[in-house]
Design a protein around this motif. Structure first.
Motif, PDB file in Angstrom:
ATOM      1  N   ILE A  38       0.849  -1.190   0.000  1.00  0.00           N
ATOM      2  CA  ILE A  38       0.000   0.000   0.000  1.00  0.00           C
ATOM      3  C   ILE A  38       0.881   1.234   0.000  1.00  0.00           C
ATOM      4  CG2 ILE A  38      -1.768   1.319   1.224  1.00  0.00           C
ATOM      5  CD1 ILE A  38      -2.726  -1.266   2.520  1.00  0.00           C
ATOM      6  N   CYS A  72       0.309   5.010   0.694  1.00  0.00           N
ATOM      7  CA  CYS A  72      -0.718   5.885   1.254  1.00  0.00           C
ATOM      8  C   CYS A  72      -0.304   7.340   1.059  1.00  0.00           C
ATOM      9  CB  CYS A  72      -0.932   5.582   2.731  1.00  0.00           C
ATOM     10  SG  CYS A  72      -2.215   6.602   3.495  1.00  0.00           S
ATOM     11  N   MET A 116      -6.728   0.041   6.181  1.00  0.00           N
ATOM     12  CA  MET A 116      -5.528  -0.525   5.558  1.00  0.00           C
ATOM     13  C   MET A 116      -5.039  -1.756   6.306  1.00  0.00           C
ATOM     14  SD  MET A 116      -3.250   2.698   4.145  1.00  0.00           S
ATOM     15  CE  MET A 116      -2.968   3.465   5.746  1.00  0.00           C
ATOM     16  N   ILE A 144      -4.413  -5.261   4.090  1.00  0.00           N
ATOM     17  CA  ILE A 144      -3.029  -5.654   3.822  1.00  0.00           C
ATOM     18  C   ILE A 144      -2.838  -7.136   4.131  1.00  0.00           C
ATOM     19  CG2 ILE A 144      -2.161  -5.064   6.123  1.00  0.00           C
ATOM     20  CD1 ILE A 144      -0.318  -4.449   2.797  1.00  0.00           C
ATOM     21  N   ILE A 148       3.604  -1.219   3.809  1.00  0.00           N
ATOM     22  CA  ILE A 148       2.866   0.035   3.656  1.00  0.00           C
ATOM     23  C   ILE A 148       3.864   1.178   3.680  1.00  0.00           C
ATOM     24  CG2 ILE A 148       1.147   1.589   4.682  1.00  0.00           C
ATOM     25  CD1 ILE A 148      -0.191  -0.840   5.925  1.00  0.00           C
TER      26      ILE A 148
END
Length: 353
Positions: free
Chosen positions: A212, A214, A226, A230, A236
């Motif tokens: 991810i 962000c 999230m 995930i 992330i």
């Protein structure tokens, strides 16, 4: 020289105007660049609110232009076209006719690339590049990432990230979130576009995305969403360091063995370029562009508004568009002589020192 400068902290509408300021002189071993195009980013306006001393202040932290003075005639000769990143702690930015540029944060622009396109690279392009590298998507070996989620995929960094990731991984599933810019995200190379709330993605212990990126404020609601989507051992990368960053709930990091990265391209200045090399990242992106692998995600609204800096503060002008927070792709602003700012080959700038 002329600059769009702020005389005090506050809203740009009340504080920013075109005025005469001194040409920056320090450090003397830096390049002196005559700015052709300045990149526009939300942080430009945020700095106008947070600054309390040392006015007039010229915002803008990246752009493109022509080298006027150099301490390295071999690498950066006078007359060369460059794009550059600036130290955000300094008072003199790219909303000006001239700026001082650290050679380690500059790159030569090939003749196939216009200065307008090149101005969009140093901040947003390099942020996207570093973020994707941290997420394991810019390695020469085969990546384990099969699904990438870009939260806030329609803006400058999101558009660059989508295009770079798609160029590297034709079969990667790229999911962008945007409530209003579905067509733009798909045109950039996204596989699909979903609302910001992430409810369309399966969550739970097994998740549904490997990585991810962000690009919005990591609020508790968003972090919770999230953490659901995930996958175990995923990663992330957080780019926006707003108030929510101080109180993140990272329980899921432990239970899902997730790796969380943070990213700010400005860290190169704080660490004296010991870990981050923006010049190399810019050169790599410029190479991809010159070979046709990717193209700059310039905002389509640049076809609708006057991007000249003399019109920047008028109602519905380019700074108003930046302030709205709803921009597809990258905004750039034309600085100085409009007859040459779009032509990388013509270096006959009007000297207004």
């Amino acid at each position: 020289m002329l600059a769009l400068a702020a005389t005090e902290a506050g809203e740009f509408r009340q504080t920013v105007s075109l005025q005469t300021v001194d040409i920056p002189t320090d450090p003397p071993d830096f390049l002196l660049v005559q700015v052709a195009w300045s990149d526009l980013n939300p942080v430009d306006l945020q700095k106008l609110h947070s600054r309390t001393t040392d006015f007039p202040f010229v915002s803008g932290f990246s752009g493109s232009g022509i080298v006027q003075e150099t301490s390295d005639e071999v690498a950066f000769p006078v007359g060369a076209s460059v794009c550059f990143l600036l130290d955000p702690t300094k008072k003199s930015g790219s909303y000006a006719q001239y700026c001082r540029v650290d050679r380690r944060a500059a790159a030569l622009v090939p003749p196939q690339i216009t200065l307008k396109e090149a101005a969009s690279i140093p901040l947003a392009g390099c942020t996207a590049y570093e973020s994707l590298r941290k997420l394991g998507l810019l390695t020469e070996s085969t990546t384990s990432v099969q699904t990438l989620l870009i939260v806030g995929g329609a803006g400058g960094v999101g558009s660059w990230a989508t295009r770079i990731a798609r160029a590297w991984h034709p079969n990667l599933e790229i999911i962008c979130t945007s409530d209003t810019s579905r067509d733009w995200c798909l045109a950039n190379g996204a596989s699909r576009c979903i609302p910001h709330v992430l409810q369309e993605l399966p969550g739970g212990p097994h998740g549904s995305v490997d990585a991810i990126l962000c690009l919005t404020e990591p609020t508790p609601t968003l972090m919770n969403a999230m953490s659901e989507v995930i996958r175990p051992y995923g990663s992330i990368c957080l780019v926006v360091a707003g108030p929510s960053i101080r109180s993140l709930n990272l329980d899921f990091v432990f239970f899902k063995s997730v790796t969380v990265y943070t990213e700010t391209v400005f860290s190169c200045f704080r660490t004296q370029f010991s870990h981050s090399q923006p010049s190399k990242m810019m050169a790599q992106i410029l190479n991809w562009m010159s070979t046709g692998r990717i193209c700059a995600p310039l905002s389509p609204c640049l076809d609708e508004i006057d991007a000249d800096w003399t019109k920047a503060t008028v109602p519905n002008g380019i700074l108003e568009r930046l302030h709205s927070g709803h921009v597809q792709g990258k905004l750039v602003m034309r600085i100085g002589d409009s007859s040459v700012a779009g032509n990388v080959h013509d270096t006959d700038f009007v000297d207004a020192r």
